[in-house]
Design a protein around this motif. Structure first.
Motif, mmCIF file in Angstrom:
data_model
loop_
_atom_site.group_PDB
_atom_site.id
_atom_site.type_symbol
_atom_site.label_atom_id
_atom_site.label_comp_id
_atom_site.label_asym_id
_atom_site.label_seq_id
_atom_site.Cartn_x
_atom_site.Cartn_y
_atom_site.Cartn_z
ATOM 1 N N THR A 322 0.877 -1.166 0.000
ATOM 2 C CA THR A 322 0.000 0.000 0.000
ATOM 3 C C THR A 322 0.915 1.216 0.000
ATOM 4 N N MET A 323 0.383 2.366 -0.369
ATOM 5 C CA MET A 323 1.192 3.581 -0.336
ATOM 6 C C MET A 323 1.304 4.056 1.109
ATOM 7 N N LEU A 324 2.532 4.356 1.537
ATOM 8 C CA LEU A 324 2.755 4.865 2.888
ATOM 9 C C LEU A 324 2.224 6.284 3.031
ATOM 10 N N LEU A 325 2.364 7.091 1.972
ATOM 11 C CA LEU A 325 1.882 8.478 1.932
ATOM 12 C C LEU A 325 2.615 9.384 2.914
ATOM 13 N N ASN A 326 3.870 9.050 3.216
ATOM 14 C CA ASN A 326 4.690 9.952 4.010
ATOM 15 C C ASN A 326 5.003 11.209 3.199
ATOM 16 N N ASP A 327 5.348 12.278 3.883
ATOM 17 C CA ASP A 327 5.642 13.550 3.221
ATOM 18 C C ASP A 327 7.114 13.579 2.835
ATOM 19 N N ASP A 328 7.401 13.326 1.560
ATOM 20 C CA ASP A 328 8.788 13.302 1.094
ATOM 21 C C ASP A 328 9.074 14.411 0.088
ATOM 22 N N MET A 329 8.176 15.409 0.020
ATOM 23 C CA MET A 329 8.342 16.506 -0.926
ATOM 24 C C MET A 329 7.967 17.815 -0.239
ATOM 25 N N ASP A 330 8.858 18.810 -0.330
ATOM 26 C CA ASP A 330 8.576 20.133 0.219
ATOM 27 C C ASP A 330 8.819 21.197 -0.834
ATOM 28 N N PHE A 331 8.047 22.264 -0.741
ATOM 29 C CA PHE A 331 8.228 23.435 -1.590
ATOM 30 C C PHE A 331 8.764 24.584 -0.739
ATOM 31 N N PHE A 332 9.747 25.318 -1.285
ATOM 32 C CA PHE A 332 10.396 26.415 -0.572
ATOM 33 C C PHE A 332 10.213 27.727 -1.337
ATOM 34 N N GLN A 333 9.898 28.783 -0.609
ATOM 35 C CA GLN A 333 9.850 30.115 -1.206
ATOM 36 C C GLN A 333 11.267 30.696 -1.192
ATOM 37 N N GLU A 334 11.751 31.061 -2.378
ATOM 38 C CA GLU A 334 13.114 31.571 -2.520
ATOM 39 C C GLU A 334 13.109 33.082 -2.804
ATOM 40 N N GLY A 345 21.652 34.759 4.579
ATOM 41 C CA GLY A 345 22.238 36.095 4.534
ATOM 42 C C GLY A 345 23.281 36.294 3.466
ATOM 43 N N GLU A 346 23.516 35.299 2.621
ATOM 44 C CA GLU A 346 24.522 35.424 1.571
ATOM 45 C C GLU A 346 23.881 35.238 0.197
ATOM 46 N N LYS A 347 24.577 35.754 -0.814
ATOM 47 C CA LYS A 347 24.167 35.554 -2.189
ATOM 48 C C LYS A 347 24.866 34.302 -2.734
ATOM 49 N N LYS A 348 24.064 33.353 -3.215
ATOM 50 C CA LYS A 348 24.598 32.120 -3.775
ATOM 51 C C LYS A 348 24.287 32.081 -5.278
ATOM 52 N N SER A 461 5.295 20.990 7.408
ATOM 53 C CA SER A 461 5.719 20.592 6.067
ATOM 54 C C SER A 461 4.565 20.556 5.078
ATOM 55 N N TRP A 462 3.361 20.855 5.516
ATOM 56 C CA TRP A 462 2.228 20.933 4.608
ATOM 57 C C TRP A 462 2.046 22.336 4.043
ATOM 58 N N THR A 463 2.941 23.236 4.382
ATOM 59 C CA THR A 463 2.870 24.594 3.839
ATOM 60 C C THR A 463 4.158 24.890 3.085
ATOM 61 N N ILE A 464 4.185 26.001 2.387
ATOM 62 C CA ILE A 464 5.387 26.411 1.664
ATOM 63 C C ILE A 464 6.395 26.932 2.683
ATOM 64 N N LEU A 465 7.625 26.421 2.617
ATOM 65 C CA LEU A 465 8.622 26.710 3.632
ATOM 66 C C LEU A 465 9.517 27.874 3.211
ATOM 67 N N ASP A 466 10.228 28.426 4.192
ATOM 68 C CA ASP A 466 11.142 29.533 3.962
ATOM 69 C C ASP A 466 12.476 28.991 3.458
ATOM 70 N N GLY A 467 12.844 29.367 2.245
ATOM 71 C CA GLY A 467 14.082 28.879 1.669
ATOM 72 C C GLY A 467 15.290 29.753 1.936
ATOM 73 N N THR A 468 15.085 30.935 2.517
ATOM 74 C CA THR A 468 16.203 31.886 2.631
ATOM 75 C C THR A 468 17.001 31.748 3.924
ATOM 76 N N SER A 469 16.335 31.480 5.031
ATOM 77 C CA SER A 469 17.023 31.504 6.326
ATOM 78 C C SER A 469 17.810 30.238 6.619
ATOM 79 N N GLY A 470 17.421 29.129 6.023
ATOM 80 C CA GLY A 470 18.009 27.831 6.349
ATOM 81 C C GLY A 470 17.357 27.168 7.544
ATOM 82 N N ASN A 471 16.459 27.889 8.230
ATOM 83 C CA ASN A 471 15.842 27.339 9.449
ATOM 84 C C ASN A 471 14.874 26.195 9.158
#
Length: 811
Positions: A322-334, A345-348, A461-471
C-alpha cells in the motif's frame, strides 16, 4: 485528456479512411497465445501456458531465457503502455504527440527525472549486480518483440514506430510513476492558502495539522498574509493537478492490505490479502504472470517495462503494497536577484541546467532550469505564471538519493524467507511504501519503507517553507531501524490502509524528549477502522469470509455523520410535521452501506458536496476548493468539520451576518433535495446509487467520441464509495454523477493452505491490445464483486492456450 482529444480529432479522418487496413493490421499483430515461434537469443526452448484469462505461465530451463521470454510476452500485450510510460519519465512525450503535451515534458525535465533515470542506469551498470543480468534479459525480450515488427494499432494511429528499450527507460518508467504517487503538489497549495490567510484554527477544524504522540494538535507561528505567495502556489497547484490528470497512465491513490496469522484462520495457515487502489485506465496497471525455472518461481503483478514484481508470491512467502503516503516533498519560497539567490544572509549563484524538448511537427524548445540548494525552481513549468511571482523550489527525496529501489525488488522477488526479504527493504527510499508480508512458516509483518526526512520541530511541512534563512531545511533522514513496523503482533493480524502510522513516534531534530508522529498525506481512518473491526473478533477466516470482507461497502463514519445531520435538521425543520419535507425523512434512515440499490447513499454524497462548498468555498475560492476536493485531506476534513459546531468555517466571510452550522446544513439540504428531485423525480426511493455511480475504464484514445465504444470499457454501475474497503473513488461535484476514476486494480486473496488456488480479480483484462480476447474479459466479474482462480502451476483444466518459444540456431 485534452491532448489526446486534440490529436485524435486530427487523425480521425485518416483513421476512418484507413479503417480496413488498420483492422487488418490489428488482427495480424494481435498477441499470439498458441503455436510456436522462434526467438533469437534464447538458449533453449521455453513453454508458455495461458489460462482462461490470458495470464502467462512461463517455464524455462534457466533464468536468462525465462526473463527474455517474459519480456517478449509482456511486450506483446502491453507495448504501447510501456511506450507511454517511458516517454513521460524521459520527457519525450511531445516527440510522439506534439505541442499539446509540451507542458508534461516541461514538468518532468524541470524536476530532473530524465537525468535521474540516466544517473540511476549508470549506477546500476557500475555496480554490476545480479539484478542487471535479469533486467537485460527482460529488455532483450521486449526488443525482440519490437524487432519482429508487430505492435498495437495505437502506434499506427499516431504514426509512430517503437524504438528499442534501454535500462534508462526502466528508470524513466519508475520515475514517472513515483512522481504521480505524491500528494504534496495538490495539498500544500491549499494548506498554504488557509495558513497564510486564516491561521491554525482553520487548519485544525478540517484536520490539517500534525499531531504529537498523545494526539494533541501542534501549533505554528502564523505568518502575515502574503497575497503574492498564495496566488503563486495556487497557480502551481492547479497547474500540477491539470498535468497529473492528463498523464497517459494512472497514479496510485491508496490501497488496502491485511494479513491474518494461523491463530485466526480456519485452516491454521496464514491468509494474505492485498487490494491496490489505482486510477482506472485501459490497459490496467498490473500485468499478471507466473515465471519459473529451476530453483526459481514467482507469481507476480508487474508494472509495464519492469521485470520484477511489485506484488508477488512463491511457495514460501507472499507480499503486497500500500502507499505509505509519508511527506517526502517540500516546496520552498526563494528570493532571487539576477543569477543569485539568498541563503543564510549570503548571495549564492544559481545553477542552471539546460534541457531540450523535441516537439513533433514543431520547433525544439530549450529549457533553462535554475536550481537552488533546495532543488529546481518550478515556476517556469506553468503557462500564465506571473513573472513577478515568488520563486518556488522543490525538494523531493526520490531524486536526492541514489536509486536502489529496483535492487530492493530484485531481492524481494528472489527471497524464500522473511530474514532475506527484510534485508531488501532499507533500499526503498521513495516513494514511501507499506510492505505487507505473510509466509508458510506462519510469520506476518508490516514495514514502513522509506527514507523519512528529518525536519525541525517548528516546520509545518504541509505549507510552503522559507528557503532563505536555512531554518526550515531538511536535516537528514531517519534510519530504517527507526521506521514503523509490526512483526508477528500478539493480536494475530496486521493491516494497512494508508492511515497514519500507529506504532511509531519520532524524536524531533532539536529535542531528545518531544515526539511527533511523522507527517504525511494519510487517508482518514475509515477503511483502517473497518478492517480492524472485522478482523478483531473472528478466528475462522477462510476464502468465503475474506471475499465478503474485501467487497465490503460500509462506512461507519459516514453513517454517523448522516445521523448527526438528521438530528440537527429535524430539530430545525421538524420532518414529521413539515409538509414540505416529511417525505424526505426516510433518506436519513441509512445503514451506511454503499450498495447499488441504496438511495440514501446518493443523498449523502450530494449533501456532503453542498455542505463542504457552503462552508469552505468562500474562504478557499472556487479554484482552490476544487483542488481541495481532489486531495486526501478533504476526506480527513469532513468528519472533523461536521462535528465542530463552532468552527469558523461555518461563517460565510462574504456576508455581514454570522452563519451557523445549522444554517449551512439547512441550505445544503434544500439544495440537495431540489437537485435530486430535478434529476430523478420526487420519490427518494428511486434515487439509487447505481444510477449515479458508474465505472468506465478509459483508454487515452477513448476521449474521442467516435473511438469511445471501441477503446473504452463499460460503463457499468458499481457499488462502493470513496472510503469503503471496496473502494470506488470519485470526486465530489455539483453535477450529481460520480464517475469512478480510481479503485481496486487487484483483489488478491492467498491462503497458504491452498497455494495453488488463490483468488483474484482485476478491472479490465490482461492485454492492452484491442484485438485480444483478454482486453476486457474480467470487467463484468469485477463490477459484480466476483473473483477468479489464480493458480501458480496451471492444472490441465485451466490451460486455455499453449505457446512454444524456440531458440534460433545458427546454420
Amino acid at each position: 485528456m485534452k491532448w489526446i482529444k486534440r490529436i485524435s480529432i486530427g487523425l480521425l479522418a485518416l483513421l476512418l479512411i484507413a479503417g480496413g487496413f488498420l483492422y487488418y493490421k490489428a488482427n495480424k499483430y494481435a498477441p499470439e497465445y498458441s503455436g510456436s515461434l522462434s526467438l533469437a537469443g534464447l538458449n533453449s526452448q521455453v513453454s508458455v501456458n495461458f489460462d482462461e484469462y490470458g495470464v502467462p505461465h512461463i517455464e524455462a530451463t534457466n533464468k536468462k531465457d525465462m526473463y527474455m521470454a517474459f519480456g517478449y510476452i509482456h511486450a506483446q500485450d502491453r507495448l504501447f503502455q510501456m511506450e507511454m510510460l517511458r516517454r513521460v519519465g524521459s520527457g519525450r512525450l511531445a516527440e510522439l504527440l506534439g505541442e499539446p503535451v509540451v507542458k508534461i515534458d516541461k514538468l518532468f525535465h524541470t524536476i530532473g527525472l530524465p537525468e535521474y533515470a540516466v544517473a540511476s542506469a549508470e549506477l546500476m551498470r557500475k555496480n554490476n549486480g545480479p539484478e542487471l543480468e535479469d533486467i537485460n534479459a527482460y529488455l532483450s525480450g521486449i526488443n525482440a518483440y519490437i524487432a519482429s515488427g508487430a505492435h498495437s494499432p495505437e502506434f499506427d494511429i499516431l504514426g509512430a514506430t517503437p524504438q528499442p528499450f534501454t535500462l534508462e527507460d526502466l528508470f524513466a518508467v519508475t520515475g514517472a510513476m513515483s512522481f504521480s504517487f505524491s500528494q504534496a503538489q495538490k495539498t500544500e497549495p491549499v494548506v498554504t492558502a488557509i495558513h497564510e490567510k486564516y491561521g491554525d484554527e482553520y487548519l485544525r477544524d478540517i484536520g490539517l495539522w500534525h499531531q504529537d504522540d498523545e494526539g494533541f494538535m501542534r501549533s505554528y507561528d502564523v505568518r502575515k498574509p502574503d497575497t503574492a505567495l498564495v496566488a503563486a502556489i495556487s497557480h502551481i497547484g492547479t497547474g500540477l493537478d491539470e498535468i497529473l490528470q492528463e498523464l497517459p497512465f494512472a497514479p496510485l491513490e491508496g490501497s488496502n492490505s491485511w494479513v491474518v496469522g494461523p491463530s485466526k484462520t480456519k485452516n491454521k495457515e496464514v491468509i494474505f490479502c492485498n487490494d491496490t487502489h489505482i486510477g482506472y485506465l485501459v490497459p490496467q496497471t498490473w500485468y499478471e504472470a507466473y515465471i519459473s525455472c529451476p530453483d526459481f518461481e514467482l507469481y507476480g503483478h508487474f508494472m509495464a517495462g519492469v521485470p520484477f514484481a511489485l506484488v508477488g508470491r512463491n511457495s514460501e512467502l507472499s507480499w503486497g503494497l500500500t502507499m505509505l503516503l509519508n511527506d517526502d516533498m517540500d516546496f520552498f519560497q526563494e528570493k532571487i536577484e539576477g543569477d543569485s539567490y539568498e541563503y543564510k544572509g549570503e548571495k549564492k549563484p544559481l545553477e542552471y541546467r539546460e534541457k531540450i524538448i523535441k516537439v513533433k511537427d514543431g520547433n525544439d524548445i530549450t529549457l533553462k532550469v535554475p536550481y537552488t540548494n533546495h532543488g529546481p525552481i518550478v515556476n517556469g513549468v506553468f503557462d500564465g505564471m506571473d513573472a513577478t511571482a515568488p520563486p518556488i523550489s522543490m525538494s523531493w527525496t526520490y531524486t536526492m538519493k541514489d536509486n536502489k529501489t529496483v535492487n530492493a525488488f530484485y531481492t524481494m522477488n528472489n527471497s524464500k524467507d522473511m530474514k532475506t526479504f527484510e534485508t531488501a527493504l532499507n533500499d526503498i527510499h521513495a516513494p514511501g511504501l507499506s510492505v505487507n508480508y505473510g509466509d508458510a512458516e506462519g510469520n506476518i509483518a508490516w514495514w514502513a519503507c522509506a527514507h523519512l526526512v528529518k525536519r525541525p520541530s517548528h516546520v509545518n511541512s504541509w505549507t510552503i517553507l522559507d528557503g532563505t534563512s536555512g531554518n526550515d531545511d531538511w536535516q537528514g533522514y531517519y534510519s530504517f531501524s527507526e521506521n514503523p513496523r509490526r512483526v508477528n503482533p500478539p493480536e494475530g493480524y496486521i493491516h494497512s490502509a494508508n492511515n497514519w502510522p500507529e506504532m511509531k513516534s519520532y524524536p524531533t531534530v532539536d529535542s531528545d524528549t518531544a515526539v511527533i508522529w511523522y507527517p504525511g498525506y494519510y487517508k482518514p481512518e475509515f477503511r483502517s477502522n473497518r478492517i480492524k473491526s472485522l478482523l478483531e473478533f473472528r478466528k475462522d477466516w477462510d476464502y468465503a469470509s475474506m471475499e465478503s470482507m474485501m467487497t465490503d461497502v460500509y462506512v461507519a463514519e459516514d453513517y454517523e455523520i448522516m445521523v448527526n445531520w438528521h438530528n440537527i435538521l429535524d430539530e430545525k425543520l421538524n420532518f414529521d410535521k413539515n409538509d414540505k419535507y416529511y417525505m424526505y425523512d426516510e433518506v436519513f434512515q441509512w445503514d451506511g452501506y454503499y450498495t447499488k440499490e441504496s438511495f440514501s447513499s446518493t443523498f449523502f454524497v450530494k449533501m456532503l458536496y453542498h455542505v463542504l462548498h457552503e462552508a469552505c468555498a468562500d474562504e478557499l475560492g472556487e479554484e482552490n476548493f476544487k483542488l481541495f476536493l481532489a486531495t486526501h485531506q478533504m476526506q480527513r476534513a469532513y468528519p472533523i468539520l461536521n462535528k465542530s459546531k463552532n468552527s469558523p468555517w461555518w461563517d460565510n466571510v462574504n456576508t455581514e451576518e454570522k452563519e451557523t452550522r445549522s444554517d449551512i446544513l439547512i441550505k445544503a439540504f434544500e439544495k440537495s433535495i431540489a437537485e435530486l428531485r430535478a434529476q430523478f423525480g420526487d420519490n427518494p426511493k428511486i434515487w439509487n446509487w447505481r444510477k449515479v455511480c458508474t465505472l468506465e475504464p478509459k483508454h487515452p484514445l477513448g476521449e474521442v467520441a467516435v473511438l469511445r465504444p471501441i477503446f473504452n470499457i463499460g460503463p457499468l454501475p458499481v457499488a462502493g464509495g470513496n472510503e469503503t474497503i471496496m473502494q470506488s473513488g470519485f470526486l465530489l461535484n455539483p453535477d450529481g454523477e460520480y464517475k469512478v476514476y480510481f479503485g481496486s486494480q487487484m483483489r488478491i486473496i492467498v491462503d497458504f493452505a491452498r497455494l495453488d488456488s488463490a483468488l483474484n480479480i482485476t478491472p479490465c483484462g490482461q492485454s492492452g491490445h484491442i484485438m485480444s480476447p483478454h482486453y476486457d474479459d474480467q470487467f463484468e466479474k469485477y463490477v459484480n464483486q466476483e473473483f477468479r482462480i489464480q493458480q501458480m502451476k496451471l492444472s490441465e483444466e485451466h490451460i486455455k492456450d499453449k505457446l512454444v518459444l524456440n531458440p534460433v540456431y545458427p546454420n
